[in-house]
Design an enzyme around this catalytic site. Sequence first.
Site, PDB file in Angstrom:
ATOM      1  N   CYS A  57       5.631 -15.232   5.981  1.00  0.00           N
ATOM      2  CA  CYS A  57       6.643 -15.036   4.932  1.00  0.00           C
ATOM      3  C   CYS A  57       6.027 -14.546   3.633  1.00  0.00           C
ATOM      4  CB  CYS A  57       7.378 -16.340   4.639  1.00  0.00           C
ATOM      5  SG  CYS A  57       7.540 -17.481   6.002  1.00  0.00           S
ATOM      6  N   CYS A 130       9.312 -17.171   1.388  1.00  0.00           N
ATOM      7  CA  CYS A 130       9.774 -18.310   2.165  1.00  0.00           C
ATOM      8  C   CYS A 130      10.892 -19.060   1.452  1.00  0.00           C
ATOM      9  CB  CYS A 130       8.611 -19.246   2.475  1.00  0.00           C
ATOM     10  SG  CYS A 130       8.950 -20.301   3.925  1.00  0.00           S
ATOM     11  N   GLU A 454      14.393 -30.961   6.375  1.00  0.00           N
ATOM     12  CA  GLU A 454      15.185 -30.240   7.371  1.00  0.00           C
ATOM     13  C   GLU A 454      14.951 -30.864   8.747  1.00  0.00           C
ATOM     14  OE1 GLU A 454      15.276 -25.752   5.456  1.00  0.00           O
ATOM     15  OE2 GLU A 454      14.095 -26.130   7.239  1.00  0.00           O
ATOM     16  N   SER A 479      17.715 -26.620   8.708  1.00  0.00           N
ATOM     17  CA  SER A 479      17.195 -25.267   8.587  1.00  0.00           C
ATOM     18  C   SER A 479      18.345 -24.281   8.691  1.00  0.00           C
ATOM     19  CB  SER A 479      16.202 -25.003   9.721  1.00  0.00           C
ATOM     20  OG  SER A 479      15.970 -23.633   9.873  1.00  0.00           O
TER      21      SER A 479
END
Length: 576
Positions: A57, A130, A454, A479
């Site tokens: 990312c 990210c 998450e 997520s």
Amino acid sequence: MTGNGAFDKSRMPSRHTTVGPERAPHRAFLYAMGVTEEEVAQPLVGVAAAWNEAAPCNISLHRQAQAVKHGVAAARGTPREFATITVTDGIAMGHEGMKASLVSREVIADSVELTMRGHGYDALVTLAGCDKALPGMMMAMCRLNVPAVFIYGGAILPGRFRGKDVTIVDVFEGVGQHAGGHWDDADLRELELVACPSAGSCGGQFTANTMACVSEAIGLALPGSAGAPAPYESRDQLCEKSGEAVMNLLRLNLRPRDIVTRKALENAAAVVAATGGSTNAGLHLPAIANECGIDFDLHDVAEIFRKTPYIADLKPGGKYVAKDMYEIGGVQVVIRELLDAGYLHGDCMTVSGRTLAENCAGVTFPEGQDVVYRVKDALAPTGGVVGLKGNLAPEGAIVKVAGIAPEGQTFTGPARVFECEEDCFDYVTKGGVQAGDCLVIRYEGPKGGPGMREMLATTAALYGLGIENVALITDGRFSGGTRGLCVGHIGPEAAVGGPIGLLRDGDTVTIDAPGGTISVDLSGAELEARREAWQPRENIYRSGAIWRYAQTVGPARHGAVCHPGARAEGHVYADL
């Protein structure tokens, strides 16, 4: 600007570090780095990149920052690059490391603020890849309120596995396939080796790509900048244009709070709903609003979700990835279609110096594709994300319904209660879960986690096992890659005595996503009796950054923020 086209620094923050004989020591530091006298006299522009080697990312952001600097310099500014942290959710997922993820959003915003304040920079370009870095950067932009532009690092290219495109979520779901005995070690290894073939953020409409779409819809990024995948050379051109654009904003004195209005926040929420985006937007949009002093909480977000059609068929609920949407015109296609159908405020100003409607004036709807649908042919009449409320969530909750058939959007079943994610993950992967179960993961909220983890490892394993008619509810979050009937952000959280902390195994939980409710079949008297007997649960974080976060963080409903925002400020940095 002065009459000869030069910038007048008498009202800019950098006057405190570059102007006057008393600032000779400060200028000496700049000369030591090769900055010329002419460059010192120009506006100093912070170029903040959330670069690191933690994950794909972020890996291309340093390269892209150089392109931003070229753009700033070409427009008569002096770029000063600096970096901030990122915690990458895909690697933090499923263990204690995920407690650092949401905390990192605050650290990112704080570190950008402190760097800008300490060095007296006049404008800001932020680069992020990210999940938490995107809202963290946008929060910093609004907090500082200097002319600023956001630029996304770009999505990863899709992997290819046995004839189909795949993303990292397929690997998480492969863990469930493996746990269920459907795959052996060789199958899982084959997938993990091909799932992530390039630099860039996770490829579906997960949190990073959702917030990238938000950056355009809310007006903080140049039109068309969210779409190009990270490896594409066109992304460097977009970065250079972002550097040029921030200098234009300086000339215009157009600032983030001129752009991020309530109507702009409503536009952002509508684009999240229309693309079946991440439930995390229900956390990040209120946090961005907080930096602007705007009241815009989870219920406001959910109201926009409720009335916006779902028109983009993107993973995890749909078929396509970010690259596919880029190839048919990007999020601008979604924005133009929503504008034409009356779902967006076209008069909102953006960092291009033009309104949202003006940015999309030349966009035409692409025919012969099924990535984005016309509003009249919407995949669903209401958004892919839904807000819930009831006696189990008096402060609200959120669920993504994109890709769930209508009959799967309601549920009633017995609670199976777990005090942390790991216990539930073990229960799922060891075959304990049964059809009809309502899995409850609590003490994972912002304060109780701490950090509001998450739950992708658990939800993906559950999906990979293929067990039907199972729900999962939590005071933590999910997520953007989660699919299935998974309810997050339940508030009040267990750590402050919320109803989710009072549940017991066997209590009957009902979820009605179309009706917007979540409840437990207990009387008010029974809930009150349990509340009186409830005792707070101590966690293991009693020092350090995560402890400090737990002392100050507020409820998920308001974005899990750690300070009062613009409502309480006594000054704006840009005007000091």
